[in-house]
Design a protein around this motif. Structure first.
Motif, short mmCIF file in Angstrom:
data_model
loop_
_atom_site.label_atom_id
_atom_site.label_comp_id
_atom_site.label_asym_id
_atom_site.label_seq_id
_atom_site.Cartn_x
_atom_site.Cartn_y
_atom_site.Cartn_z
N THR A 1 38.74 -104.25 53.37
CA THR A 1 39.75 -105.53 52.76
C THR A 1 39.28 -106.81 53.55
O THR A 1 38.47 -106.76 54.19
CB THR A 1 41.33 -104.95 53.13
N TYR A 2 40.01 -107.63 53.46
CA TYR A 2 39.95 -109.10 53.93
C TYR A 2 40.26 -109.05 55.25
O TYR A 2 41.15 -108.23 55.85
CB TYR A 2 40.38 -110.29 53.07
N ALA A 3 40.03 -110.27 56.18
CA ALA A 3 40.66 -110.49 57.43
C ALA A 3 42.12 -110.63 57.53
O ALA A 3 42.78 -111.34 56.85
CB ALA A 3 40.03 -111.75 58.04
N GLY A 4 42.67 -109.70 58.20
CA GLY A 4 44.19 -109.74 58.44
C GLY A 4 44.75 -108.53 57.31
O GLY A 4 46.06 -108.52 57.35
N GLY A 5 44.13 -108.28 56.34
CA GLY A 5 44.71 -107.54 55.41
C GLY A 5 44.70 -106.21 55.62
O GLY A 5 44.25 -105.34 56.65
N THR A 6 45.35 -105.41 54.86
CA THR A 6 45.71 -103.78 54.91
C THR A 6 45.22 -103.20 53.43
O THR A 6 44.88 -104.08 52.65
CB THR A 6 47.09 -103.63 54.94
N SER A 7 45.33 -101.74 53.31
CA SER A 7 44.53 -101.21 52.38
C SER A 7 45.63 -101.62 51.10
O SER A 7 45.00 -101.27 50.06
CB SER A 7 44.87 -99.57 52.63
N SER A 8 46.78 -102.03 51.35
CA SER A 8 47.71 -102.09 50.23
C SER A 8 47.20 -103.39 49.38
O SER A 8 47.61 -103.56 48.09
CB SER A 8 49.00 -102.48 50.44
N PHE A 9 46.10 -104.05 49.97
CA PHE A 9 45.46 -105.33 49.06
C PHE A 9 45.13 -104.97 47.77
O PHE A 9 45.07 -105.47 46.81
CB PHE A 9 44.71 -106.00 49.90
N TYR A 10 44.75 -103.77 47.81
CA TYR A 10 43.68 -103.23 46.35
C TYR A 10 44.80 -102.35 45.53
O TYR A 10 44.09 -101.91 44.63
CB TYR A 10 42.58 -102.22 46.90
N ASP A 11 46.19 -102.59 45.61
CA ASP A 11 46.87 -101.78 44.75
C ASP A 11 46.82 -102.13 43.39
O ASP A 11 46.91 -101.01 42.45
CB ASP A 11 48.29 -101.94 45.37
N GLN A 12 46.74 -103.37 43.02
CA GLN A 12 46.69 -103.85 41.53
C GLN A 12 45.35 -103.25 40.89
O GLN A 12 45.37 -102.83 39.78
CB GLN A 12 46.76 -105.37 41.48
#
Length: 228
Positions: free
Chosen positions: A7-18
């Motif tokens: 993921t991106y800086a500051g991001g979590t794994s949920s970023f990729y849910d969509q």
């Protein structure tokens, strides 16, 4: 087929849910979690990308069975994570991904990020994160939000600032696909991924840094074309 994502800086794994939902049932997307982020919030932050990549390798070994096909993907900072992981996979004579997807980050050293003191870094991080659209409008002036998330962003931007693409020793014949938005990371900069990958496709989308939020369906179709 599994797609392992960073993921991106500051991001979590949920970023990729969509994107994950769009790829099912053909591809199983597995989003990794950085130390100090999301479900691993109590773990220490990385001091550099070498630590990050070693940690990601441990996760990959747990995810991928012997001779199981897989691909990797990085978004923004995750693109650096992806190429560092790939470099270690190659150097370690480990099973390699069949494809590499990179997005929203040019192969360009961000040395200026290493020059900020903590106070300046916090202001830079706030401005940049808001500009990228990563913060809901209702939270922009929320002190509790920033108290929680600024250390995460600061830690990630710190290791990005230390990273030098000039020292990246990578030349891979694994096919790569690069997603980008001209208004965010122009092609004139993104084309330099060709220095590290012999076969590269470039896919342009409209929008800001997080163009994936509008184009996850189209991106999923491109991923499927290459993996299924």
């Amino acid at each position: 087929m599994k797609l392992i994502c960073f993921t991106y800086a500051g991001g979590t794994s949920s970023f990729y849910d969509q994107l994950k939902n769009e790829l099912l049932p053909d591809i199983e997307l597995i989003a990794t979690e950085y130390s100090g982020h999301g479900t691993r919030h109590s773990s220490p932050f990385y001091s550099d990308f070498d630590e990050l990549a070693n940690d990601m390798l441990v996760q990959i070994k747990e995810i991928i069975a012997e001779n199981e096909p897989y691909a990797i993907m990085g978004y923004s900072m995750g693109s650096i994570s992806a190429v560092e992981v790939l470099r270690k996979l190659i150097d370690g004579n480990m099973p390699l991904p069949t494809h590499v997807f990179l997005a929203a980050h040019e192969p360009q050293t961000k040395a200026s990020l290493a020059d900020y003191n903590n106070e300046e870094m916090d202001e830079f991080v706030k401005a940049r994160t808001i500009q990228f659209g990563a913060v809901p409008e209702k939270l922009i002036n929320n002190k509790s939000f920033w108290r929680m998330y600024l250390p995460i962003y600061r830690a990630d931007y710190s290791i990005i600032g230390k990273y030098k693409f000039e020292k990246l020793k990578l030349k891979s014949d694994i096919p790569a696909t690069v997603f980008y938005s001209e208004s965010d990371t122009p092609y004139v900069d993104m084309k330099n991924w060709g220095k590290y990958f012999e076969r590269v496709d470039f896919m342009e989308y409209t929008g800001s840094h997080f163009f994936i939020n509008e184009h996850f369906g189209a991106m999923a179709r491109e991923i499927k074309k290459r993996l299924v």
